[in-house]
Every structure is written in structure tokens, then in C-alpha cells.
Design an enzyme around this catalytic site. Structure first.
Site, PDB file in Angstrom:
ATOM      1  N   ASN A  10      95.856 -20.869  53.030  1.00  9.36           N
ATOM      2  CA  ASN A  10      94.709 -20.939  53.938  1.00  9.36           C
ATOM      3  C   ASN A  10      93.765 -21.989  53.358  1.00  9.36           C
ATOM      4  OD1 ASN A  10      92.437 -20.585  55.475  1.00  9.36           O
ATOM      5  ND2 ASN A  10      92.005 -18.501  54.761  1.00  9.36           N
ATOM      6  N   LYS A  12      91.151 -23.187  54.619  1.00  9.81           N
ATOM      7  CA  LYS A  12      89.742 -22.992  55.011  1.00  9.81           C
ATOM      8  C   LYS A  12      89.150 -24.334  55.455  1.00  9.81           C
ATOM      9  CE  LYS A  12      89.722 -19.000  52.036  1.00  9.81           C
ATOM     10  NZ  LYS A  12      88.994 -18.037  51.230  1.00  9.81           N
ATOM     11  N   HIS A 102      90.406 -13.207  59.593  1.00 12.42           N
ATOM     12  CA  HIS A 102      90.097 -13.410  58.175  1.00 12.42           C
ATOM     13  C   HIS A 102      88.701 -12.866  57.884  1.00 12.42           C
ATOM     14  CE1 HIS A 102      89.073 -15.391  54.432  1.00 12.42           C
ATOM     15  NE2 HIS A 102      90.373 -15.460  54.224  1.00 12.42           N
ATOM     16  N   GLU A 104      86.286 -13.965  56.290  1.00 17.52           N
ATOM     17  CA  GLU A 104      85.172 -14.917  56.469  1.00 17.52           C
ATOM     18  C   GLU A 104      84.797 -15.030  57.946  1.00 17.52           C
ATOM     19  OE1 GLU A 104      87.000 -18.079  54.261  1.00 17.52           O
ATOM     20  OE2 GLU A 104      86.721 -16.908  52.425  1.00 17.52           O
ATOM     21  N   GLU A 174      93.747  -8.338  52.330  1.00 12.43           N
ATOM     22  CA  GLU A 174      92.891  -9.166  51.488  1.00 12.43           C
ATOM     23  C   GLU A 174      91.615  -8.399  51.146  1.00 12.43           C
ATOM     24  OE1 GLU A 174      93.823 -13.608  52.039  1.00 12.43           O
ATOM     25  OE2 GLU A 174      92.437 -13.058  53.617  1.00 12.43           O
ATOM     26  N   GLY A 180      88.221 -15.552  46.614  1.00  9.09           N
ATOM     27  CA  GLY A 180      87.423 -16.648  46.076  1.00  9.09           C
ATOM     28  C   GLY A 180      86.566 -16.269  44.883  1.00  9.09           C
ATOM     29  N   SER A 220      92.380 -14.377  45.378  1.00  8.57           N
ATOM     30  CA  SER A 220      92.521 -14.938  44.026  1.00  8.57           C
ATOM     31  C   SER A 220      93.958 -14.893  43.501  1.00  8.57           C
ATOM     32  CB  SER A 220      91.557 -14.259  43.043  1.00  8.57           C
ATOM     33  OG  SER A 220      90.207 -14.475  43.458  1.00  8.57           O
TER      34      SER A 220
HETATM   35  P1  PGA Z   1      91.420 -17.122  47.620  1.00  7.03           P
HETATM   36  O1  PGA Z   1      91.348 -16.913  49.209  1.00  7.03           O
HETATM   37  O2  PGA Z   1      92.880 -17.256  47.268  1.00  7.03           O
HETATM   38  O3  PGA Z   1      90.655 -18.404  47.381  1.00  7.03           O
HETATM   39  O4  PGA Z   1      90.797 -15.943  46.984  1.00  7.03           O
HETATM   40  C1  PGA Z   1      92.283 -16.113  49.875  1.00  7.03           C
HETATM   41  C2  PGA Z   1      91.973 -16.060  51.336  1.00  7.03           C
HETATM   42  O5  PGA Z   1      90.779 -16.061  51.685  1.00  7.03           O
HETATM   43  O6  PGA Z   1      92.877 -16.034  52.187  1.00  7.03           O
END
Ligand code: PGA
Length: 258
Positions: A10, A12, A102, A104, A174, A180, A220
Site C-alpha cells: 500500500n 499510500k 483502510h 486511514e 491491520e 506506521g 509495521s
Molecule cells: P505500515 O502500513 O506497513 O507502514 O505500518 C500498513 C498499512 O497501512 O497498510
């Protein structure tokens, strides 16, 4: 039944078209061709760039084992929905997968369980494969609500789908506190929730669908911790943010899934 592993990046809001194409070119070199097992015995590999970057990425990925997904999809076919894209538009890119719900999107853009469900149905209608995201906030975990939140999000997000629809759906667990932050869920924490989510899928769609559905871990995940997570019986892959932006790191995660 053995589930084929699934590694999705992803991106983003990162990478222009030129940067994205360069990343996929490097990734292709690192993954090797079909002969190396990337598309035969290896995992499904998907990258989800921003919309404007996706055509260049799809062009660069063409003919390789790398598939392309979007980071969202609107539920309407067309109309007054400023800033949104329909399934038909996404198929123009072309993409084959769509990340939906997601955290976010839920956190910053008002995504709800109901809109996740509408977008999931729209993806299926358009012939796109949904990657439906669920996961609890830190406060919810600390309040002992992890399972109830994941159950609510899974039941609502997948409401009205048939067992047949589920053959193309991928679920991503997730935990929001791990996204993140560098705070990855332990192998045991992740496995526990994945097994629980699979039990919900069984309740909703029956044992065969629950056994066949890929459930990804996201939050992460990186080259160092991927192997441990992917060795868990109910973890079928990863949805990777930060570590998907570097070809070497993402390729190492793909290698860990082989
Ligand atoms: P990250 O993000 O690997 O940077 O923690 C995962 C995601 O948001 O899908």
C-alpha cells in the site's frame, strides 16, 4: 487446503508516476521472472499506488507477476462525487484489486462500516478483487474490544456477500496501533485475531470459504519480522505500507512468503 500467500504493498500518498514506474522496474529485477517462482509457486504480489501513478505502474508491471490495485473505489457507477473514482474508471487503469476501508480512510475521510460494504459490493460488481481492511484502535485493544471491533467490521463490511463473491475477497487485519508506528503485533497477537476472524468467516459463509479466504496482516510488517508473522497458521500474507516503498525491502518480504 493450502492458501496461496499474498503480499500487497500500500503505497499510500507516495510516488509520482515516474517514481512508481522506477520502483516497479527495480522490484521486477529483484523478484526475477516466472522462472524464479514469483508467479508460479510464490505468493500473489500486488502493489497499490496512488491513482495518478497507477497507469505508469500498470504499464511497467505488464507481463510480470506484479499485479496492481487501487487504494479506494466509489460505490456509484458515475455522478456527483467529487474526488472519487468508479469501478469502471479503475478498470481503465487497469487495476485488478481495490483496498477498501483502510484505517486511514476510516480515520481521516469518514469511512464507515456501511461505506466499506458499499465499496466492497461495487468492486465485486466491477470485477475487481476487494482487499477489505479491519482492525482495532489502541484504546479498543486496551479496553479488551479487539475481537468485538473486528467482528463488527467484518460482518458489516462483508454483509450481503455470497460464498461465490468471497472467492475473490481478501481480508486484511491491520491493528491501527501498529500502522506506521514500528510497533508490530507479536506473532501470537496477530495469529489470535486472524484465527478469530476466520471463525467469523466460517459463521458467515461456512467452513470451505473460511478455509480458502486469505487473511493478511498489516501494521509495521518489514523484512525482519515478516517470516515470523507469515509462519503463523492463519496469517496468509501482508499488507505493507512503509516497507513497500523500497524494492529491496518489499522483495525480501515476498521472499519470506515463498
Ligand atoms: P505500515 O502500513 O506497513 O507502514 O505500518 C500498513 C498499512 O497501512 O497498510
Amino acid at each position: 487446503m493450502a492458501r496461496r500467500k499474498f503480499i500487497a504493498g500500500n503505497w499510500k500518498m507516495n510516488k509520482t508516476a515516474a517514481e512508481g514506474a522506477a520502483l516497479v522496474k527495480e522490484l521486477k529485477e529483484k523478484l526475477g521472472g516466472c522462472a524464479s517462482g514469483c508467479c508460479c509457486s510464490g505468493p500473489d504480489v500486488v502493489v497499490c499506488p496512488p491513482f495518478t501513478t497507477a497507469p505508469a505502474v500498470a504499464a511497467e508491471a505488464k507481463g510480470s507477476c506484479i499485479q496492481v490495485g487501487s487504494q479506494n473505489i466509489h460505490w456509484a457507477d458515475n455522478g456527483a462525487f467529487t474526488g472519487e473514482l468508479s469501478g469502471a474508471m479503475l478498470k481503465d487503469i487497469p487495476v485488478t484489486y481495490a483496498i477498501i476501508g483502510h484505517s486511514e480512510r476510516r480515520q481521516y475521510f469518514g469511512e464507515t462500516d456501511d461505506t466499506v460494504n458499499k465499496r466492497t459490493k461495487a468492486a465485486l460488481k466491477a470485477g475487481l478483487k476487494p482487499i477489505v481492511c479491519i482492525g482495532e484502535l489502541l484504546a479498543e485493544r486496551e479496553a479488551g474490544q479487539t475481537n468485538s471491533v473486528c467482528e463488527r467490521q467484518a460482518r458489516a463490511g462483508l454483509a450481503g456477500l455470497t460464498a461465490d463473491d468471497m472467492t475473490t475477497v481478501v481480508v486484511a487485519y491491520e491493528p491501527v496501533w501498529a500502522i506506521g508506528t514500528g510497533k508490530v503485533a507479536s506473532n501470537e497477537q496477530a495469529q489470535e485475531v486472524h484465527a478469530f476472524v476466520r471463525s467469523i468467516l466460517k459463521d458467515l459463509f461456512g467452513a470451505a470459504v473460511a478455509d480458502a479466504t486469505r487473511i493478511l496482516y498489516g501494521g509495521s510488517m518489514n523484512a525482519a519480522n515478516a517470516a515470523g508473522l507469515l509462519a503463523q497458521p492463519d496469517i496468509d500474507g501482508g499488507l505493507i505500507g512503509g516497507a513497500s516503498l523500497k524494492a529491496a525491502d518489499f522483495a525480501a518480504i515476498v521472499a519470506a512468503a515463498k
